[in-house]
Design a protein around this motif. Structure first.
Motif, PDB file in Angstrom:
ATOM      1  N   ILE A  24       0.866  -1.184   0.000  1.00 18.24           N
ATOM      2  CA  ILE A  24       0.000   0.000   0.000  1.00 18.24           C
ATOM      3  C   ILE A  24       0.897   1.228   0.000  1.00 18.24           C
ATOM      4  O   ILE A  24       1.930   1.266   0.677  1.00 18.24           O
ATOM      5  CB  ILE A  24      -0.906   0.022   1.251  1.00 18.24           C
ATOM      6  CG1 ILE A  24      -1.864  -1.176   1.246  1.00 18.24           C
ATOM      7  CG2 ILE A  24      -1.681   1.333   1.346  1.00 18.24           C
ATOM      8  CD1 ILE A  24      -2.887  -1.163   0.129  1.00 18.24           C
ATOM      9  N   VAL A  25       0.509   2.277  -0.727  1.00 19.61           N
ATOM     10  CA  VAL A  25       1.208   3.560  -0.689  1.00 19.61           C
ATOM     11  C   VAL A  25       0.195   4.653  -0.376  1.00 19.61           C
ATOM     12  O   VAL A  25      -0.945   4.623  -0.865  1.00 19.61           O
ATOM     13  CB  VAL A  25       1.944   3.866  -2.017  1.00 19.61           C
ATOM     14  CG1 VAL A  25       0.990   3.914  -3.202  1.00 19.61           C
ATOM     15  CG2 VAL A  25       2.751   5.158  -1.910  1.00 19.61           C
ATOM     16  N   VAL A  54      -1.393   8.457   9.253  1.00 19.87           N
ATOM     17  CA  VAL A  54      -1.033   7.416   8.297  1.00 19.87           C
ATOM     18  C   VAL A  54      -0.584   6.147   9.018  1.00 19.87           C
ATOM     19  O   VAL A  54      -0.703   5.041   8.492  1.00 19.87           O
ATOM     20  CB  VAL A  54       0.052   7.932   7.324  1.00 19.87           C
ATOM     21  CG1 VAL A  54       1.408   8.032   7.995  1.00 19.87           C
ATOM     22  CG2 VAL A  54       0.134   7.062   6.083  1.00 19.87           C
ATOM     23  N   GLU A  55      -0.107   6.296  10.256  1.00 12.56           N
ATOM     24  CA  GLU A  55       0.351   5.118  11.001  1.00 12.56           C
ATOM     25  C   GLU A  55      -0.798   4.154  11.294  1.00 12.56           C
ATOM     26  O   GLU A  55      -0.605   2.937  11.381  1.00 12.56           O
ATOM     27  CB  GLU A  55       1.049   5.550  12.301  1.00 12.56           C
ATOM     28  CG  GLU A  55       0.157   6.169  13.339  1.00 12.56           C
ATOM     29  CD  GLU A  55      -0.059   7.662  13.174  1.00 12.56           C
ATOM     30  OE1 GLU A  55      -0.561   8.294  14.132  1.00 12.56           O
ATOM     31  OE2 GLU A  55       0.259   8.193  12.082  1.00 12.56           O
ATOM     32  N   ARG A  56      -2.008   4.688  11.435  1.00 12.38           N
ATOM     33  CA  ARG A  56      -3.172   3.820  11.659  1.00 12.38           C
ATOM     34  C   ARG A  56      -3.437   2.961  10.423  1.00 12.38           C
ATOM     35  O   ARG A  56      -3.777   1.773  10.549  1.00 12.38           O
ATOM     36  CB  ARG A  56      -4.397   4.692  11.977  1.00 12.38           C
ATOM     37  CG  ARG A  56      -5.693   3.914  12.133  1.00 12.38           C
ATOM     38  CD  ARG A  56      -6.817   4.846  12.552  1.00 12.38           C
ATOM     39  NE  ARG A  56      -6.919   6.013  11.702  1.00 12.38           N
ATOM     40  CZ  ARG A  56      -7.511   6.043  10.504  1.00 12.38           C
ATOM     41  NH1 ARG A  56      -8.067   4.936  10.028  1.00 12.38           N
ATOM     42  NH2 ARG A  56      -7.579   7.147   9.799  1.00 12.38           N
ATOM     43  N   LEU A  57      -3.257   3.536   9.251  1.00 13.36           N
ATOM     44  CA  LEU A  57      -3.440   2.780   8.015  1.00 13.36           C
ATOM     45  C   LEU A  57      -2.330   1.751   7.837  1.00 13.36           C
ATOM     46  O   LEU A  57      -2.569   0.651   7.322  1.00 13.36           O
ATOM     47  CB  LEU A  57      -3.483   3.733   6.825  1.00 13.36           C
ATOM     48  CG  LEU A  57      -4.650   4.723   6.818  1.00 13.36           C
ATOM     49  CD1 LEU A  57      -4.513   5.691   5.656  1.00 13.36           C
ATOM     50  CD2 LEU A  57      -5.978   3.993   6.747  1.00 13.36           C
ATOM     51  N   HIS A 104       2.983  16.804   0.212  1.00  6.39           N
ATOM     52  CA  HIS A 104       2.673  15.880   1.296  1.00  6.39           C
ATOM     53  C   HIS A 104       3.513  16.198   2.531  1.00  6.39           C
ATOM     54  O   HIS A 104       4.443  16.994   2.480  1.00  6.39           O
ATOM     55  CB  HIS A 104       2.945  14.441   0.848  1.00  6.39           C
ATOM     56  CG  HIS A 104       2.216  14.055  -0.386  1.00  6.39           C
ATOM     57  ND1 HIS A 104       2.773  13.309  -1.408  1.00  6.39           N
ATOM     58  CD2 HIS A 104       0.947  14.323  -0.790  1.00  6.39           C
ATOM     59  CE1 HIS A 104       1.890  13.122  -2.364  1.00  6.39           C
ATOM     60  NE2 HIS A 104       0.777  13.735  -2.020  1.00  6.39           N
ATOM     61  N   GLY A 105       3.185  15.514   3.633  1.00  5.39           N
ATOM     62  CA  GLY A 105       3.963  15.663   4.845  1.00  5.39           C
ATOM     63  C   GLY A 105       5.330  14.994   4.726  1.00  5.39           C
ATOM     64  O   GLY A 105       5.657  14.370   3.712  1.00  5.39           O
ATOM     65  N   ASP A 106       6.124  15.109   5.784  1.00  4.34           N
ATOM     66  CA  ASP A 106       7.475  14.551   5.750  1.00  4.34           C
ATOM     67  C   ASP A 106       7.422  13.026   5.855  1.00  4.34           C
ATOM     68  O   ASP A 106       6.817  12.475   6.788  1.00  4.34           O
ATOM     69  CB  ASP A 106       8.301  15.106   6.911  1.00  4.34           C
ATOM     70  CG  ASP A 106       9.740  14.668   6.828  1.00  4.34           C
ATOM     71  OD1 ASP A 106      10.536  15.392   6.224  1.00  4.34           O
ATOM     72  OD2 ASP A 106      10.064  13.579   7.354  1.00  4.34           O
ATOM     73  N   SER A 158       6.430  10.462   9.177  1.00  3.22           N
ATOM     74  CA  SER A 158       5.312   9.521   9.054  1.00  3.22           C
ATOM     75  C   SER A 158       5.765   8.082   9.237  1.00  3.22           C
ATOM     76  O   SER A 158       5.107   7.286   9.927  1.00  3.22           O
ATOM     77  CB  SER A 158       4.632   9.686   7.691  1.00  3.22           C
ATOM     78  OG  SER A 158       3.928  10.918   7.630  1.00  3.22           O
ATOM     79  N   LEU A 159       6.881   7.716   8.631  1.00  6.95           N
ATOM     80  CA  LEU A 159       7.334   6.330   8.743  1.00  6.95           C
ATOM     81  C   LEU A 159       7.843   6.015  10.146  1.00  6.95           C
ATOM     82  O   LEU A 159       7.782   4.856  10.588  1.00  6.95           O
ATOM     83  CB  LEU A 159       8.407   6.033   7.703  1.00  6.95           C
ATOM     84  CG  LEU A 159       7.907   5.925   6.259  1.00  6.95           C
ATOM     85  CD1 LEU A 159       9.051   5.544   5.325  1.00  6.95           C
ATOM     86  CD2 LEU A 159       6.771   4.910   6.129  1.00  6.95           C
ATOM     87  N   ALA A 160       8.337   7.023  10.865  1.00  5.02           N
ATOM     88  CA  ALA A 160       8.707   6.784  12.263  1.00  5.02           C
ATOM     89  C   ALA A 160       7.471   6.393  13.073  1.00  5.02           C
ATOM     90  O   ALA A 160       7.516   5.474  13.902  1.00  5.02           O
ATOM     91  CB  ALA A 160       9.371   8.021  12.856  1.00  5.02           C
ATOM     92  N   LEU A 161       6.360   7.081  12.817  1.00  2.07           N
ATOM     93  CA  LEU A 161       5.105   6.722  13.493  1.00  2.07           C
ATOM     94  C   LEU A 161       4.647   5.327  13.068  1.00  2.07           C
ATOM     95  O   LEU A 161       4.173   4.545  13.898  1.00  2.07           O
ATOM     96  CB  LEU A 161       4.030   7.750  13.173  1.00  2.07           C
ATOM     97  CG  LEU A 161       4.267   9.168  13.703  1.00  2.07           C
ATOM     98  CD1 LEU A 161       3.231  10.130  13.128  1.00  2.07           C
ATOM     99  CD2 LEU A 161       4.229   9.183  15.223  1.00  2.07           C
TER     100      LEU A 161
END
Length: 348
Positions: free
Chosen positions: A5-6, A13-16, A37-39, A43-46
């Motif tokens: 998924i992207v 986004v962490e919930r998704l 978009h956001g950083d 987002s990936l840290a979350l």
């Protein structure tokens, strides 16, 4: 065929990502386009804290956005949070640069930047250049700030043989966007393998296709609004590229060229307007606006969307897998959670 998924980077986004993991997807990606978009690293840290198994991908960063040391520190920091689960996609910055009104970087810059990231994230030294000055650099961290032990997977954004050859020379995989032509994927694979052989690089790599998908209900119009809403964000990105590049527009069939002209008129800009990027890239890769539906003509749906009955979609995916695609990465844009569940039922 593995599946992922992207999404656009941003709060929540962490919930998704956690839901994608629950559903059995193999990877979860976010885009790296600062003016839209956001950083991605935030987002990936979350996402790293919210998941345990799923691989986390940056799709894609570029040498235009950060220096190699800064990008390597960000990737290494993610690798400390999710060891061995990080995929770093790197490209010339086609979208990220164009949203700034700039041109993409060169293939040579892409190659040197990616090579530096590979060295630094593995704990090795590399050259760092600023103008006429150069030095040797490596991580000097003492403590668990970055992880250089767990491997980071690297993939190069490729639409043609030059970028695929970069991937081959560096022992990296490839990633492409909206490219559904099996012959094109076969050509990318051949270029990557040939370059890998010439360079003597190991080839333990994956190929990723970012796409859109819609399974038709019984009797559903193949070109109706639900199909456009599910696939139109990728088709519209192709029109935007053509709107910026008259040579690309000139090569389009009449139906698509006319759609480009309507896009320019609706956004109140021209191919030569120095500020056209501010009009063209608004809501880029977001859910298709109702007023843009008429731009998504049938030939664009056919080219840029995986659309059909469940059997037809699976058949197309099988052909893509045979041509060299290892993982299909889908962006759900209308109702992400319910779309991910439907995709999981079909693909996972």
């Amino acid at each position: 065929m593995r599946t992922g998924i992207v999404m656009a980077a941003g709060p929540g986004v962490e919930r998704l990502a956690a839901r994608a993991e629950e559903l059995g997807f193999d990877s979860f990606w976010v885009y790296d386009t600062p003016m839209i978009h956001g950083d991605p690293f935030v987002s990936l840290a979350l996402c790293a804290r919210s998941t345990h198994r799923i691989r986390l991908g940056i799709g894609v960063t570029s040498p235009a956005l950060r220096s190699a040391p800064a990008a390597a520190a960000a990737v290494g920091s993610l690798n400390a949070l999710a060891p061995g689960r990080i995929i770093c996609g790197v490209g010339t910055g086609n979208t990220a640069r164009r949203t700034l009104g700039m041109r993409p970087m060169t293939t040579a810059e892409l190659e040197s930047f990616t090579a530096a990231l590979q060295e630094l994230t593995a704990g090795r030294e590399t050259d760092h250049r600023e103008g006429t000055r150069s030095s040797r650099v490596r991580f000097l961290h003492v403590g668990p700030y970055v992880n250089t032990e767990a491997p980071v997977e690297f993939v190069v954004a490729a639409f043609g043989p030059k970028a695929a050859a970069v991937a081959g020379r560096l022992g990296a995989g490839t990633i492409s966007f909206g490219m559904h032509d099996p012959a094109a994927w076969s050509a990318l694979g051949e270029a990557r393998r040939a370059a890998a052989r010439d360079a003597g690089s190991a080839e333990q790599t994956r190929s990723y296709l970012m796409s859109s998908l819609h399974v038709l209900a019984d009797g559903e119009d193949r070109y109706g609004d639900p199909v456009k809403d599910a696939t139109g964000h990728i088709a519209l990105s192709a029109l935007i590229l053509a709107a910026e590049n008259p040579a690309v527009r000139a090569a389009l069939p009449p139906e698509q060229a006319a759609a480009v002209d309507r896009l320019l008129r609706s956004r109140g800009t021209t191919p030569t307007d120095p500020e056209r990027h501010q009009a063209l890239y608004r809501n880029y890769l977001g859910r298709l606006l109702p007023e843009d539906r008429e731009l998504i003509v049938p030939s664009l749906v056919d080219r840029f969307g995986l659309v059909g009955t469940a059997g037809e979609v699976i058949e197309r995916i099988d052909v893509l897998e045979e041509s060299g695609v290892d993982e299909l990465v889908i962006q759900p844009v209308v109702d992400p959670e319910s779309e991910m569940a439907a995709l999981a039922r079909l693909l996972v």
